[in-house]
Design an enzyme around this catalytic site. Structure first.
Site, mmCIF file in Angstrom:
data_model
loop_
_atom_site.group_PDB
_atom_site.id
_atom_site.type_symbol
_atom_site.label_atom_id
_atom_site.label_comp_id
_atom_site.label_asym_id
_atom_site.label_seq_id
_atom_site.Cartn_x
_atom_site.Cartn_y
_atom_site.Cartn_z
ATOM 1 N N TRP A 56 -17.911 -2.885 -5.840
ATOM 2 C CA TRP A 56 -17.107 -4.091 -6.098
ATOM 3 C C TRP A 56 -16.356 -4.621 -4.880
ATOM 4 O O TRP A 56 -15.754 -5.687 -4.935
ATOM 5 C CB TRP A 56 -16.081 -3.769 -7.188
ATOM 6 C CG TRP A 56 -15.145 -2.676 -6.740
ATOM 7 C CD1 TRP A 56 -13.975 -2.847 -6.026
ATOM 8 C CD2 TRP A 56 -15.297 -1.264 -6.899
ATOM 9 N NE1 TRP A 56 -13.408 -1.620 -5.742
ATOM 10 C CE2 TRP A 56 -14.194 -0.633 -6.271
ATOM 11 C CE3 TRP A 56 -16.260 -0.448 -7.512
ATOM 12 C CZ2 TRP A 56 -14.042 0.747 -6.236
ATOM 13 C CZ3 TRP A 56 -16.097 0.933 -7.472
ATOM 14 C CH2 TRP A 56 -15.007 1.508 -6.856
ATOM 15 N N HIS A 57 -16.348 -3.873 -3.795
ATOM 16 C CA HIS A 57 -15.527 -4.261 -2.632
ATOM 17 C C HIS A 57 -16.388 -5.008 -1.613
ATOM 18 O O HIS A 57 -17.311 -4.427 -1.033
ATOM 19 C CB HIS A 57 -14.902 -3.002 -2.018
ATOM 20 C CG HIS A 57 -14.030 -3.260 -0.822
ATOM 21 N ND1 HIS A 57 -12.661 -3.060 -0.822
ATOM 22 C CD2 HIS A 57 -14.325 -3.696 0.418
ATOM 23 C CE1 HIS A 57 -12.170 -3.368 0.363
ATOM 24 N NE2 HIS A 57 -13.162 -3.752 1.139
ATOM 25 N N GLU B 83 -18.519 1.865 -3.201
ATOM 26 C CA GLU B 83 -17.746 0.947 -4.053
ATOM 27 C C GLU B 83 -18.603 -0.281 -4.308
ATOM 28 O O GLU B 83 -18.857 -1.055 -3.397
ATOM 29 C CB GLU B 83 -16.427 0.536 -3.370
ATOM 30 C CG GLU B 83 -15.426 1.682 -3.232
ATOM 31 C CD GLU B 83 -14.039 1.226 -2.799
ATOM 32 O OE1 GLU B 83 -13.844 0.015 -2.572
ATOM 33 O OE2 GLU B 83 -13.158 2.089 -2.691
ATOM 34 N N GLN C 59 0.839 -1.206 0.000
ATOM 35 C CA GLN C 59 0.000 0.000 0.000
ATOM 36 C C GLN C 59 0.876 1.258 0.000
ATOM 37 O O GLN C 59 0.562 2.242 -0.660
ATOM 38 C CB GLN C 59 -0.922 -0.029 1.225
ATOM 39 C CG GLN C 59 -2.101 0.935 1.146
ATOM 40 C CD GLN C 59 -3.137 0.534 0.105
ATOM 41 O OE1 GLN C 59 -3.187 -0.608 -0.338
ATOM 42 N NE2 GLN C 59 -3.946 1.478 -0.302
HETATM 43 ZN ZN LIG Z 1 -11.241 -2.991 -2.369
#
Ligand SMILES: [Zn+2]
Length: 256
Positions: free
Chosen positions: A224-225, A222, A124
């Site tokens: 997709w998360h 989001e 990250q």
């Molecule tokens: Zn994610």
């Protein structure tokens, strides 16, 4: 004017002053009371919820309810056994759930792409530094580059991907259309299916689109998360429309 009359006037002036100031005091008291109740109303909508009929045996400290966000950072790597699913690394304990989620989608007629799973803090850091470097190269000063980066990349330590319990997953057709992942992916039936059925496999859509919930997660919608929390927790959270933040807080308030 006689002394008696003078005293009488003086007395009535004193009484009048007392009445007026009491009235003013009452008014001010009342308005602060109003402000106070407005304040408590807004903090109530904050995320405080009284949860009832909680799943049996569930505690806020359970491994699958670990909370990582910008207010709950983890600055050292989290240790757990890792496994690989479709080329993506996740916590070994959720491997089967990810496989089942994907095969459930397949059975319903939807191919899926597993885009991302576990990411280390170190990784990250590299992603953050890379994006910031590009911003600097585009001529932004340091502060502007940092701000623009933080708007699109989680700060190292505050990404849920470092838990190994979060996955970015999309219907293959949605992913083909939006390879950089966009909220609009939810217009595809495949993505709708994933969102609607996630709880059956122990996942929740972690960053929902309601304004109030975005305030709680600190992250924009989001589509997709997904985050693994276990089937009982996921079904409860879905039924009560709770973010992980609100659910963990509710468990704590219930002494769990
Ligand atoms: Zn994610």
């Amino acid at each position: 004017m006689s002394k008696k009359k003078f005293l009488a006037i003086l007395l009535s002036l004193v009484v009048l002053a007392a009445v007026v100031s009491a009235g003013v005091y009452w008014q001010t008291g009342r308005s602060t009371e109003q402000e106070r109740s407005q304040k408590s109303d807004s903090s109530k909508s904050d995320q405080s919820v009284r949860l009832t009929n909680l799943p049996k045996g569930v505690k806020s400290t359970d491994w699958d309810l670990i909370l990582v966000n910008k207010w709950h950072k983890k600055d050292s790597e989290i240790n757990f056994d890792k496994a690989t699913v479709s080329g993506v690394t996740v916590d070994q304990r959720i491997k089967q759930a990810v496989l089942d989620f994907q095969s459930g989608a397949r059975a319903a007629g939807y191919q899926t792409n597993l885009i991302s799973g576990y990411r280390s803090i170190q990784y990250q850091k590299e992603v953050f530094a890379g994006v910031k470097k590009n911003n600097l190269a585009e001529g932004m000063n340091d502060a502007a580059a940092e701000k623009a980066t933080a708007a699109v990349v989680q700060y190292p330590g505050s990404s849920e991907h470092q838990t190994g319990l979060a996955i970015d997953m999309a219907g293959s057709d949605a992913f083909e259309r939006y390879p950089s992942l966009e909220a609009n992916m939810d217009q595809f039936d495949s993505q709708k299916w994933l969102i609607d059925h996630a709880a059956d496999y122990g996942f929740v859509l972690r960053y929902p689109k309601e304004k109030e919930q975005m305030k709680q997660t600190g992250i924009d919608y989001e589509s997709w998360h997904f985050r693994y929390v276990g089937v009982a927790n996921a079904k409860y959270m879905k039924a009560h429309n709770l973010t992980l933040e609100a659910y963990v807080k509710g468990l704590q308030e219930a002494g769990r």
